[in-house]
Design a protein around this motif. Structure first.
Motif, mmCIF file in Angstrom:
data_model
loop_
_atom_site.group_PDB
_atom_site.id
_atom_site.type_symbol
_atom_site.label_atom_id
_atom_site.label_comp_id
_atom_site.label_asym_id
_atom_site.label_seq_id
_atom_site.Cartn_x
_atom_site.Cartn_y
_atom_site.Cartn_z
ATOM 1 N N LEU A 128 22.683 71.863 6.254
ATOM 2 C CA LEU A 128 23.161 70.531 5.875
ATOM 3 C C LEU A 128 24.238 70.586 4.787
ATOM 4 O O LEU A 128 24.094 71.284 3.785
ATOM 5 N N LYS A 184 9.807 75.021 2.054
ATOM 6 C CA LYS A 184 11.204 75.168 1.633
ATOM 7 C C LYS A 184 11.871 73.808 1.761
ATOM 8 O O LYS A 184 11.602 73.076 2.711
ATOM 9 N N TYR A 185 12.697 73.436 0.797
ATOM 10 C CA TYR A 185 13.425 72.177 0.925
ATOM 11 C C TYR A 185 14.807 72.284 0.278
ATOM 12 O O TYR A 185 15.095 73.257 -0.430
ATOM 13 N N ASN A 186 15.656 71.276 0.548
ATOM 14 C CA ASN A 186 17.027 71.247 0.029
ATOM 15 C C ASN A 186 17.810 72.526 0.321
ATOM 16 O O ASN A 186 18.326 73.173 -0.586
ATOM 17 N N VAL A 187 17.904 72.865 1.579
ATOM 18 C CA VAL A 187 18.766 73.981 1.965
ATOM 19 C C VAL A 187 20.123 73.379 2.325
ATOM 20 O O VAL A 187 20.287 72.785 3.383
ATOM 21 N N LYS A 237 13.380 63.520 5.730
ATOM 22 C CA LYS A 237 13.530 64.634 6.676
ATOM 23 C C LYS A 237 14.437 64.225 7.834
ATOM 24 O O LYS A 237 14.775 63.051 7.972
ATOM 25 N N ARG A 254 24.639 73.442 2.091
ATOM 26 C CA ARG A 254 25.855 74.250 1.944
ATOM 27 C C ARG A 254 26.934 73.376 1.299
ATOM 28 O O ARG A 254 26.891 72.145 1.384
ATOM 29 N N HIS A 269 6.990 70.726 8.513
ATOM 30 C CA HIS A 269 7.489 72.093 8.437
ATOM 31 C C HIS A 269 6.404 73.035 7.944
ATOM 32 O O HIS A 269 5.642 72.692 7.037
ATOM 33 N N LEU A 272 15.882 72.373 10.084
ATOM 34 C CA LEU A 272 16.444 71.813 8.850
ATOM 35 C C LEU A 272 15.321 71.473 7.883
ATOM 36 O O LEU A 272 14.367 70.788 8.241
ATOM 37 N N ALA A 273 15.471 71.946 6.663
ATOM 38 C CA ALA A 273 14.432 71.734 5.649
ATOM 39 C C ALA A 273 14.448 70.282 5.163
ATOM 40 O O ALA A 273 15.474 69.614 5.238
ATOM 41 N N PRO A 274 13.314 69.780 4.696
ATOM 42 C CA PRO A 274 13.268 68.420 4.146
ATOM 43 C C PRO A 274 14.215 68.272 2.951
ATOM 44 O O PRO A 274 14.602 69.265 2.334
ATOM 45 N N ILE A 275 14.566 67.015 2.659
ATOM 46 C CA ILE A 275 15.439 66.715 1.527
ATOM 47 C C ILE A 275 14.578 66.101 0.428
ATOM 48 O O ILE A 275 13.924 65.078 0.645
ATOM 49 N N VAL A 276 14.552 66.744 -0.728
ATOM 50 C CA VAL A 276 13.756 66.234 -1.846
ATOM 51 C C VAL A 276 14.709 65.919 -2.994
ATOM 52 O O VAL A 276 15.432 66.794 -3.468
ATOM 53 N N LEU A 277 14.767 64.655 -3.420
ATOM 54 C CA LEU A 277 15.721 64.257 -4.445
ATOM 55 C C LEU A 277 14.992 63.939 -5.744
ATOM 56 O O LEU A 277 13.988 63.228 -5.747
ATOM 57 N N PRO A 332 10.314 66.087 14.524
ATOM 58 C CA PRO A 332 10.960 66.654 13.328
ATOM 59 C C PRO A 332 11.840 67.842 13.678
ATOM 60 O O PRO A 332 11.451 68.688 14.493
ATOM 61 N N GLU A 333 13.006 67.898 13.088
ATOM 62 C CA GLU A 333 13.963 68.984 13.312
ATOM 63 C C GLU A 333 13.456 70.238 12.602
ATOM 64 O O GLU A 333 13.470 70.297 11.357
ATOM 65 N N PRO A 334 12.989 71.233 13.363
ATOM 66 C CA PRO A 334 12.375 72.397 12.701
ATOM 67 C C PRO A 334 13.386 73.300 12.002
ATOM 68 O O PRO A 334 13.016 74.072 11.111
#
Lengths: 95, 482
Positions: B53, A58-61, B77, A63, A54, B279-284, B275-277
């Protein structure tokens, strides 16, 4: 970069397109030009740069899991060229 | 299956997550509504929309990952898996390719008493596709997009499974865990839990895997078992006849009991993931993952051990009861009411299970409550009714949902424990059956059973069997020695 006729036919098949021999020739040239252009990126030295998918940092968007109204069915089916019993109707799908 | 072959199986299990809304939009996930009424521009793939998401999807997937001993990716991601099919309006499925949320886990379970471990390669999140319905009038295919975008997790196992029984137990174990976590309703007949079977065979001693086939969309334990048996048999026959196994996708027709290859798609696996543009990456964070781990409920295997060690249930009974969370909760409530775990377990394993199977019901549809079952057992324990009468009361409870005490009272089923009343009955039965008395005096002990039966019958099953036995022996011995 050269794109072969076989590659063009393969891509066309995946995209469910039928191409004439002339079109295959034309697309081989066009796609080759595009691939060549993108190939320029290979000239950049990316040592020490993390790969990313990307461009925006930006991450973790997310709802919340909260229900909202769906569209009414007429609106959803409005663009369907053929419909039947509240569904989109398509030519028979064989498995 | 032939002794000189072994089978290698891996399962891909799809579980629909029990969220209220879809994975990328706020449409309902409810099953069984009118076609195309849970749809919006996002889940029908209109151009220019922006998917977002659902946070519950991440939470549920992480729960499943932790419950199956997986590592949880701190960076993950989503990707597009491209293919054309009318049930997929975007022409790609949003899934996860190289960075799934969970990876490298395992589950432990028992198969016919033997411990077994199956590795989990990965668990990723993705969206379900729509439903295709064959229109018998026009011959066309009808598309219902309600299921489009319902969240799924796909649980991919290592090729560690070596038999049909192991495959079924593995699936049962995942189903129990999903139920305990309350993240999937596990209604296999509605397709909310289903699996694909990857299967190959090889001669024993061979170290290389044979060519595998994938049988898709099995949605009952019976279908999984039968499809595996069929495919093992087919592959061995093919090889023994000098044939070749092709890597192909197959379907299972459970009505006809046969599997068949789908039309070969040469390019079937050219999904061109990218990669799905949108949707933002998931950071845990560690805090997030630890918080979920701390809140995990008791898992079925822990509950099973507790039932064995604390309540003294046999392993088989404990396994059967804890496999279903609802059954285990029913058990707990009934035990809390009557305090007799063994007897509650016996009733659940026998009469309750039998009636549920006969009427194809789940335990949560049963008309009476767990407390009612506890009360029934208390009535037996206190000697108010006999076990034989209890079975009749149970039948009534199952039909009407009435409380056991009410049934016992209204039908006059209270056990007779008054010795003098029972002695009167015994004496009259003995007087009417002189032949049996003579048989007894002549040493034929079998005659006693007949007299017991007649006495119970005379009391309409209400006499206390222990007292009946005792008094009959007393009276018969009086005659013998008298």
């Amino acid at each position: 970069m050269k794109i072969t006729h076989e590659e063009v036919k393969h891509i066309a098949k995946l995209a469910k397109l039928s191409l004439s021999e002339e079109e295959v020739e034309k697309y081989a040239k066009d796609l080759g030009g595009i691939a060549e252009f993108v190939e320029k990126l290979n000239e950049v030295d990316v040592t020490g740069v993390n790969p990313t998918a990307h461009a925006v940092d930006k991450y973790n968007v997310f709802r919340a899991d909260e229900l909202k109204d769906s569209y009414n069915r007429e609106a959803i089916l409005k663009n369907a060229p053929s419909k039947e019993a509240g569904c989109i109707s398509v030519p028979k799908v064989v498995e | 299956m032939r002794e000189d072959y072994e089978v290698i199986i891996g399962l891909e299990v799809h579980a629909e997550l029990a969220t209220k809304t879809k994975i990328y939009c706020s449409c309902s996930t409810e099953f069984g509504s009118d076609p195309n009424t849970h749809c919006c521009p996002i889940c029908t793939g209109m151009p220019g929309v922006l998917p977002v998401l659902n946070e519950k999807v991440v939470e549920y997937a992480v729960k499943m990952g932790l419950a199956t001993n997986c590592k949880i990716a701190r960076f993950s991601k989503q990707d597009r898996k491209n293919y054309f099919y009318p049930d997929l309006p975007k022409a790609y499925q949003t899934s996860q390719y190289d960075l799934p949320l969970c990876y490298e886990g395992h589950v432990d379970f028992k198969v016919n008493g033997e411990p077994k471990t199956v590795g989990i390669t990965r668990i990723h999140i993705e969206e379900d596709a729509g439903k295709l319905i064959h229109d018998p009038y026009t011959g066309d295919t009808l598309v219902d997009l309600n299921r489009c975008g319902v969240p799924l997790i796909e649980i991919v196992s290592e090729p560690d499974i070596r038999s049909k029984d192991e495959a079924i137990e593995y699936m049962q174990t995942l189903k129990s865990i999903l139920e305990y976590l309350e993240i999937c309703d596990c209604k296999m007949q509605e397709g909310s839990l289903r699996c694909d079977v990857n299967l190959s065979v090889r001669k024993k001693g061979e170290t290389k895997f044979g060519t595998r086939t994938e049988t898709k969309n099995l949605n009952s334990f019976k279908a999984i078992g039968r499809a595996i048996e069929f495919e093992i048999d087919r592959q061995i026959k093919e090889l023994e006849n000098g044939g070749t196994i092709y890597q192909e996708t197959r379907r299972w027709d459970d009505d006809k009991g046969i599997g068949y290859a789908m039309r070969t798609k040469e390019d079937a696996h050219d999904y061109r993931y990218f990669p799905e543009p949108d949707l933002a990456p998931i950071v845990l964070s560690d805090d997030y993952v630890n918080g979920i781990e701390a809140a995990l409920p008791e898992m079925p295997n822990v509950r099973r051990e507790r039932y064995i060690t604390e309540l003294g249930l046999p392993e088989y009974d404990a396994t059967q009861i804890t496999n279903s969370k609802k059954m285990a909760e029913f058990f707990d409530k009934a035990v809390a009411k009557c305090g007799n775990a063994k007897l509650v377990s016996n009733w659940l394993m026998s009469d309750v299970s039998r009636k549920l199977n006969e009427s194809e019901m789940e335990i949560d549809n049963i008309k009476f409550t767990a407390e009612d079952l506890g009360d029934l057992i208390t009535l037996i324990d206190k000697g108010t009714i006999s076990s034989a009468i209890a079975k009749k009361v149970f039948e009534d409870m199952f039909e009407t949902g009435d409380a056991p005490a009410k049934i016992v009272e209204s039908k006059g089923l209270v056990q007779i424990t008054d010795e003098s009343a029972i002695r009167d009955l015994v004496i009259s039965v003995i007087n009417e059956n002189e032949q049996s008395v003579q048989d007894f005096i002549n040493g034929k002990d079998k005659a006693v059973g007949f007299i017991v039966g007649q006495t119970m019958k005379a009391s309409k099953g209400k006499a206390n069997p222990g007292i009946v036995n005792k008094l009959i022996m007393e009276e018969l011995n009086k005659r013998k020695n008298g």
